[in-house]
Design a protein around this motif. Structure first.
Motif, PDB file in Angstrom:
ATOM      1  N   GLY B   3      81.658 -72.140  28.119  1.00  0.00           N
ATOM      2  CA  GLY B   3      82.406 -73.264  27.573  1.00  0.00           C
ATOM      3  C   GLY B   3      83.830 -72.849  27.258  1.00  0.00           C
ATOM      4  O   GLY B   3      84.172 -71.663  27.343  1.00  0.00           O
ATOM      5  N   ASN B   4      84.647 -73.832  26.886  1.00  0.00           N
ATOM      6  CA  ASN B   4      86.038 -73.553  26.546  1.00  0.00           C
ATOM      7  C   ASN B   4      86.261 -73.607  25.036  1.00  0.00           C
ATOM      8  O   ASN B   4      85.560 -74.312  24.322  1.00  0.00           O
ATOM      9  N   ILE B   5      87.276 -72.861  24.616  1.00  0.00           N
ATOM     10  CA  ILE B   5      87.529 -72.687  23.180  1.00  0.00           C
ATOM     11  C   ILE B   5      88.506 -73.734  22.627  1.00  0.00           C
ATOM     12  O   ILE B   5      89.550 -74.009  23.228  1.00  0.00           O
ATOM     13  N   TYR B 110      88.178 -62.521  17.422  1.00  0.00           N
ATOM     14  CA  TYR B 110      88.924 -63.633  16.819  1.00  0.00           C
ATOM     15  C   TYR B 110      90.397 -63.587  17.236  1.00  0.00           C
ATOM     16  O   TYR B 110      90.979 -64.606  17.612  1.00  0.00           O
ATOM     17  N   ASP B 111      90.967 -62.385  17.182  1.00  0.00           N
ATOM     18  CA  ASP B 111      92.386 -62.241  17.542  1.00  0.00           C
ATOM     19  C   ASP B 111      92.597 -62.415  19.051  1.00  0.00           C
ATOM     20  O   ASP B 111      93.612 -62.968  19.478  1.00  0.00           O
ATOM     21  N   GLY B 112      91.632 -61.916  19.855  1.00  0.00           N
ATOM     22  CA  GLY B 112      91.834 -61.863  21.300  1.00  0.00           C
ATOM     23  C   GLY B 112      91.574 -63.172  22.034  1.00  0.00           C
ATOM     24  O   GLY B 112      92.085 -63.390  23.126  1.00  0.00           O
ATOM     25  N   ILE B 113      90.753 -64.054  21.454  1.00  0.00           N
ATOM     26  CA  ILE B 113      90.398 -65.292  22.152  1.00  0.00           C
ATOM     27  C   ILE B 113      91.371 -66.405  21.750  1.00  0.00           C
ATOM     28  O   ILE B 113      91.655 -66.588  20.569  1.00  0.00           O
ATOM     29  N   ILE B 119      84.789 -69.038  27.933  1.00  0.00           N
ATOM     30  CA  ILE B 119      83.957 -67.998  27.305  1.00  0.00           C
ATOM     31  C   ILE B 119      82.540 -68.124  27.840  1.00  0.00           C
ATOM     32  O   ILE B 119      82.046 -69.231  28.068  1.00  0.00           O
ATOM     33  N   ASP B 120      81.892 -66.966  28.013  1.00  0.00           N
ATOM     34  CA  ASP B 120      80.468 -66.955  28.361  1.00  0.00           C
ATOM     35  C   ASP B 120      79.712 -66.227  27.249  1.00  0.00           C
ATOM     36  O   ASP B 120      79.990 -65.059  26.978  1.00  0.00           O
ATOM     37  N   ILE B 121      78.804 -66.944  26.591  1.00  0.00           N
ATOM     38  CA  ILE B 121      78.030 -66.336  25.493  1.00  0.00           C
ATOM     39  C   ILE B 121      76.655 -65.959  26.023  1.00  0.00           C
ATOM     40  O   ILE B 121      75.942 -66.799  26.561  1.00  0.00           O
ATOM     41  N   ASP B 122      76.307 -64.671  25.861  1.00  0.00           N
ATOM     42  CA  ASP B 122      74.975 -64.215  26.270  1.00  0.00           C
ATOM     43  C   ASP B 122      74.242 -63.714  25.023  1.00  0.00           C
ATOM     44  O   ASP B 122      74.420 -62.564  24.600  1.00  0.00           O
ATOM     45  N   VAL B 123      73.427 -64.592  24.430  1.00  0.00           N
ATOM     46  CA  VAL B 123      72.753 -64.265  23.174  1.00  0.00           C
ATOM     47  C   VAL B 123      71.763 -63.111  23.378  1.00  0.00           C
ATOM     48  O   VAL B 123      71.577 -62.275  22.494  1.00  0.00           O
ATOM     49  N   SER B 124      71.142 -63.028  24.557  1.00  0.00           N
ATOM     50  CA  SER B 124      70.137 -61.973  24.783  1.00  0.00           C
ATOM     51  C   SER B 124      70.781 -60.590  24.734  1.00  0.00           C
ATOM     52  O   SER B 124      70.151 -59.608  24.374  1.00  0.00           O
TER      53      SER B 124
END
Lengths: 471, 163
Positions: B3-5, B110-113, B119-124
């Motif tokens: 998703g996008n930030i 937080y600073d870098g995004i 963004i791709d979030i991989d919870v596993s």
């Protein structure tokens, strides 16, 4: 090793707890109001579930009830529907309800203790963050969301991660206890620990500065624990606690034997340790006034508003937050608090609308008039507080001074009913949150004690109440 | 999960700005969603897209226990909040009703995004990949109970281990 008060209450309410797992905790009392409960009751219906213990569940309507003449119909249709929905839900599920016409109606956190429903050593939940108020009686009282409300309705239990323990020790004696109040102590604590200082913890307030306080004042302290990020606030019960609850409408019949057992158990052992500690010395503290848009943005009444640099201590987000707060509040750093003019005064809310709050505020108001530029109102925390105040003639003191004297409810604390600020209006408020838009879109809130709010109403700007004769 | 930030570079975003009190009487979630973040960013509803993530500072979701806050955000398409820290009631509300994922991130993430980054979030793997900038960060793992409630799809689907 000894245990803290929190650990004792927690342990005595565990239904299931395994190593490194959350615990299933038994809930002794569930308080329900009209705003966070409708979806929970819908969920029960959808799954064909009953309320597990309707006898331990008590409801009232407080958040969006009108505080004006109650013989008139409710004009806001969405409010009327929400209130009617709670009536229907309580009827369908067999829950005791103090409705809008009940002499026991009021803010849920004011009526619980007043009716003797809040008991030491018990677990209490409510779909409201200020449930922490009940911790003043040595109860573990947690604010929860609507899914958890449904879970408690269905099972009388909650899955919880065990919070850490946080000792807030308040030492010393206030030089002028009528001018420097419990509200000033808790605002001062939050100013120091920050709005996230208590995250993931249960605070136990201890020390001479706490035991000196009356029950009404202790509730003010515990009420705002959530503004410091804590899950709950606790004060160990003592003689004042036991006397307060004796003989109230719902106080248990075996009360004296309960008191005997509480006296021995409900305290932190002398060799217990806390995960975290903060000490506040109150010998020299001043009345507090919030200047920004969270309760941590607070300073002494005799101080200038700090610069964003000074406030943030080098933290970029804190600095930006302070700059945005000053912009929203239309204030400049360096301005003396006493030079800030106000438009509205709200004496009310679960933080500061109990009888003692109104008595203290009335001492300032007696024989005076609200400044012509100010619109001021008193909203008692419950119909019982209102009645007691009227029996003492407090209503007359406020009305003679041109305050509005209203019916009980949450009112202008959160802007759900018609009592709201207009955009740009500045309010001295005895409530708990000064968030942007909290009291109405564009409204500007300054959090203060009841005596500070009363003095601001009379003078049209903040004044240091230590200069006034309050005895 | 990609998703996008949408970035709000500030601390203490409270539930009163996420969904102002006047809307707590609204029971229709689609209507509630039209007022999400109204107290902070009146343009939010026009810019948010299905699958977006919000990035913010410390103590996200402080204040009121209103579950309407994660409900309003999730019903306008927000799938996760990435923040330096969360207020506890908002955090639990987010997962109890399976509305969105509250993800605790580090200061460098937080600073870098930035606003708009993909963004791709991989919870596993407890990983956050910034596709736009080709950087990877660690997220703070969920605790045991939160992980289980999320995996179950909410509080009412969660069943404790029967051992």
């Amino acid at each position: 090793m000894g245990q803290t008060l929190f650990e004792k209450i927690w342990e005595s309410h565990i239904v299931v707890e395994k190593q490194n797992e959350p615990a299933l905790i038994y809930i002794d009392r569930h308080l329900v109001h009209e705003v966070t409960s409708p979806q929970a009751f819908d969920g029960l219906r959808m799954n064909d579930r009953k309320v597990r213990r309707p006898d331990l569940t008590i409801a009232t309507m407080d958040h969006n009830v009108p505080t004006s003449d109650r013989s008139l119909p409710i004009l806001d249709q969405t409010s009327a529907i929400q209130i009617k929905t709670l009536e229907n839900n309580c009827k369908d599920f067999g829950i005791k309800l103090f409705d809008i016409n009940s002499p026991n109606q009021g803010i849920v956190h004011v009526i619980g203790p007043q009716l003797g429903i809040t008991l030491p050593g018990s677990t209490i939940v409510c779909g409201d963050s200020h449930t922490s108020t009940h911790g003043a009686f040595g109860a573990l009282a947690l604010g929860i969301g609507t899914s958890e409300v449904e879970h408690v309705l269905a099972s009388q239990t909650l899955w919880l991660e065990k919070p850490k323990t946080f000792e807030v020790r308040v030492e010393g004696k206030r030089k002028n206890p009528h001018a420097v109040t419990a509200k000033d102590i808790i605002l001062s604590i939050i100013k120091n620990i920050g709005t996230a200082g208590g995250t993931g913890t249960v605070i136990e307030y201890r020390g001479e500065g706490i035991t000196d306080l009356s029950m009404d004042q202790r509730m003010t302290i515990c009420n705002m624990s959530i503004e410091g990020g804590a899950r709950a606030g606790l004060i160990a019960p003592d003689q004042k606690t036991f006397e307060y609850l004796r003989g109230r409408e719902y106080t248990p019949k075996n009360y004296e034997s309960l008191v005997d057992s509480w006296k021995d158990i409900l305290k932190t052992d002398s060799d217990a340790t806390f995960d975290k500690q903060f000490i506040l010395d109150i010998n020299d503290i001043s009345p507090q006034v919030s200047w920004g848009t969270n309760p941590g943005m607070t300073c002494d009444v005799d101080e200038p508003i700090p610069s964003p640099d000074k406030f943030s201590n080098g933290d970029a987000n804190q600095k930006r937050g302070a700059e945005k707060a000053l912009e929203y509040m239309a204030l400049e750093s360096g301005t003396m608090i006493e030079d800030i003019k106000i438009d509205r005064v709200f004496i009310g809310s679960c933080t500061n609308a109990r009888l003692e709050d109104l008595i203290e505020a009335s001492k300032i108001v007696k024989g005076q008039k609200v400044a012509s530029s100010v619109n001021a109102m008193v909203v008692p925390g419950s119909q019982m507080v209102k009645k007691q105040a009227e029996e003492m003639g407090l209503d007359k003191i406020f009305i003679d001074a041109n305050f509005e004297w209203r019916e009980a409810g949450c009112s202008m604390c959160l802007g759900m009913n018609p009592d709201i600020l207009s955009p740009g209006e500045r309010c001295a408020s005895t409530s708990n949150r000064n968030f942007e838009g909290r009291q109405g879109n564009g409204g500007r809130t300054h959090l203060v004690s009841p005596v500070m709010a009363a003095a601001a109403a009379i003078n049209g700007h903040f004044v240091d109440v230590r200069k006034l004769d309050l005895n | 999960m990609k998703g996008n930030i949408i970035k709000y570079a500030r601390d203490n975003i409270d539930t009163d700005v996420i969904i102002p009190g006047q809307y707590l009487k609204v029971h229709d979630y689609a209507e509630l969603a039209t007022h999400a973040m109204e107290g902070l960013d009146p343009d939010f509803h026009s810019k948010v897209k299905e699958g977006d993530f919000i990035l913010s500072g410390k103590n996200f979701g402080c204040g009121s226990s209103r579950e309407h806050a994660p409900i309003a955000l999730s019903h306008c398409g927000v799938k996760a909040i990435l923040a330096l820290s969360f207020a506890r009631i908002f955090y639990r509300n987010s997962v109890d009703g399976a509305f969105l994922l509250p993800i605790e991130i580090s200061q460098d993430a937080y600073d870098g995004i930035s606003e708009g980054d993909e963004i791709d979030i991989d919870v596993s793997k407890n990983e956050i990949k910034n596709i736009t900038k080709n950087q990877t960060y660690k997220m703070k793992p969920f605790s045991e109970i939160i992980g289980k409630i999320i995996a179950a799809g909410g509080l009412f689907k969660y069943k404790p281990d029967q051992d």
